[in-house]
Design a protein around this motif. Sequence first.
Motif, PDB file in Angstrom:
ATOM      1  N   TYR A  70      10.696 -55.285 -21.466  1.00 17.75           N
ATOM      2  CA  TYR A  70      10.567 -56.637 -20.911  1.00 17.75           C
ATOM      3  C   TYR A  70       9.681 -57.506 -21.795  1.00 17.75           C
ATOM      4  O   TYR A  70      10.004 -58.673 -22.081  1.00 17.75           O
ATOM      5  CB  TYR A  70       9.996 -56.579 -19.491  1.00 17.75           C
ATOM      6  N   PHE A  71       8.538 -56.940 -22.204  1.00 18.72           N
ATOM      7  CA  PHE A  71       7.615 -57.718 -23.044  1.00 18.72           C
ATOM      8  C   PHE A  71       8.290 -58.140 -24.355  1.00 18.72           C
ATOM      9  O   PHE A  71       8.162 -59.272 -24.807  1.00 18.72           O
ATOM     10  CB  PHE A  71       6.357 -56.908 -23.357  1.00 18.72           C
ATOM     11  N   GLY A  72       9.010 -57.187 -24.962  1.00 16.76           N
ATOM     12  CA  GLY A  72       9.645 -57.478 -26.243  1.00 16.76           C
ATOM     13  C   GLY A  72      10.732 -58.536 -26.142  1.00 16.76           C
ATOM     14  O   GLY A  72      10.898 -59.373 -27.038  1.00 16.76           O
ATOM     15  N   ILE A  73      11.466 -58.517 -25.005  1.00 15.20           N
ATOM     16  CA  ILE A  73      12.573 -59.461 -24.842  1.00 15.20           C
ATOM     17  C   ILE A  73      12.087 -60.856 -24.460  1.00 15.20           C
ATOM     18  O   ILE A  73      12.591 -61.869 -24.955  1.00 15.20           O
ATOM     19  CB  ILE A  73      13.566 -58.932 -23.789  1.00 15.20           C
ATOM     20  N   PHE A  74      11.063 -60.914 -23.587  1.00 11.31           N
ATOM     21  CA  PHE A  74      10.675 -62.208 -23.016  1.00 11.31           C
ATOM     22  C   PHE A  74       9.339 -62.751 -23.529  1.00 11.31           C
ATOM     23  O   PHE A  74       8.905 -63.809 -23.075  1.00 11.31           O
ATOM     24  CB  PHE A  74      10.616 -62.093 -21.482  1.00 11.31           C
ATOM     25  N   ARG A  75       8.685 -62.079 -24.462  1.00  8.16           N
ATOM     26  CA  ARG A  75       7.344 -62.508 -24.882  1.00  8.16           C
ATOM     27  C   ARG A  75       7.365 -63.864 -25.594  1.00  8.16           C
ATOM     28  O   ARG A  75       6.365 -64.595 -25.577  1.00  8.16           O
ATOM     29  CB  ARG A  75       6.703 -61.455 -25.788  1.00  8.16           C
ATOM     30  N   HIS A  76       8.464 -64.217 -26.249  1.00  6.82           N
ATOM     31  CA  HIS A  76       8.539 -65.482 -26.984  1.00  6.82           C
ATOM     32  C   HIS A  76       9.041 -66.621 -26.116  1.00  6.82           C
ATOM     33  O   HIS A  76       9.151 -67.751 -26.603  1.00  6.82           O
ATOM     34  CB  HIS A  76       9.442 -65.324 -28.214  1.00  6.82           C
ATOM     35  N   ARG A  77       9.355 -66.334 -24.874  1.00 10.61           N
ATOM     36  CA  ARG A  77       9.791 -67.390 -23.941  1.00 10.61           C
ATOM     37  C   ARG A  77       8.575 -67.951 -23.215  1.00 10.61           C
ATOM     38  O   ARG A  77       7.440 -67.503 -23.404  1.00 10.61           O
ATOM     39  CB  ARG A  77      10.785 -66.799 -22.933  1.00 10.61           C
ATOM     40  N   ASP A  78       8.810 -68.901 -22.379  1.00 13.26           N
ATOM     41  CA  ASP A  78       7.732 -69.487 -21.580  1.00 13.26           C
ATOM     42  C   ASP A  78       7.068 -68.382 -20.750  1.00 13.26           C
ATOM     43  O   ASP A  78       7.762 -67.527 -20.198  1.00 13.26           O
ATOM     44  CB  ASP A  78       8.330 -70.562 -20.663  1.00 13.26           C
TER      45      ASP A  78
END
Length: 428
Positions: free
Chosen positions: A328-336
Amino acid sequence: DPERRRNSVLVSYEGVTQLVVRGAPERILPQTHLDPTEEKTIQAWLIKQGTLGRRVLAVSTSPTPLRTHYQPGEEEQKQVFLGIISFEDEIKPTAAHAIQEAKRTGVAVKILTGDHPEVARAVAIQVGLMGKKDRVITGEEWEAFSHDERTAWVKQSHVFARVSPQQKYHIIQHLEETHAVGFLGEGINDAPALKMAHVGIVVKEASDIAREAADVILLEQSLDVIVEGIQEGRRVFANTVKYIRMTLAANFGNFYAIAAASFFIDVLPLLPIQILLVNLLSDFPMIAIATDHVDPQELQRPQTYHVHEIVLFATVLGLVSTVFDFAYFGIFRHRDPVVLQTQWFLGSILTELAFLYSIRTKRFFLRGKGPSFTLVALTGCAALCTVLLPFTTFGQNAFSFIRPEMKDLFLSLTIVALYFVTTEAVKL
């Protein structure tokens, strides 16, 4: 007196006093001096009654009037045979079923009785406790055995007949060297055995002394109650271990993830109020574990706590959970940040609910016994609330969620499915 196996009563009737003796035929008949033919007929009748499972009492009386005071002695050796009476103590219809259930539960049932060996054998055969060729051990044989022979026979034989209270006590003593022993009794003479057993059990109609010596008083006169109690205890134990494993593994996983995430991401993966909501939605379905069904294999023998195994299990599966948290962190870390928080909220709860269905059985989840209705209902309710809450105005205002995009929701559900498959593989 259990050693005498007879009861002597001085009876006065119309001015004549006589001694009446009743008791075990093998103690009464030798005192009556019957002729061989009559004694042979009686012995054949006794054997027949024994094979029918009937108890027999012989009755004799003194040949001449006696004095008004009596001490056991010569009078008992000079008796006139009156007759023998058989009594049928009907076997409860539930007895055979209870014996079979006990066998399936891994509980060995043994009969310790003062009755004649033939009576004990007949009853044991009727309830399916022993075969026709199995041996009944008598109290006299028990006394002649060495310690090693007693240890061997106490495991092999299911029926011990014509045993005294002292012999019952010693039989239980030998059993307790290798087993946990429960003893069911009701008379005054059973008190020592009740006290000696790990669990003393009596029915509510038992003598006062027996009730005082017992640990459990049954309100129903049925062996089924005891077997069902053992099975229920094992269900409670199995569900308790499920809860411990589930809680430790989930908490270990979250702990590892939060601790490691602080080094790699510069935002909070979850806000404090969101963490509280995660605890609420993932914990309240856990109440239903108390109602969950248990695999039959877990009821076949008593279980014990293996702390090292539980901790190892929770640590390994906690690490598996951490790996998927990092997904989850890797997929969504660059999003808001709010997107990461919403998606990890969804993933945290749904993976825990999925993990519950994996952990509830030691077998492949489809081969285990199905979950209880309560468990399905509560987990379904929690999963539905988890998915719907971010779409509501209340969820967005009170818990700072954002309405998930459908592709993000699908991605989260895919990660949950992969987590479940991985957890099953690691568990097996």
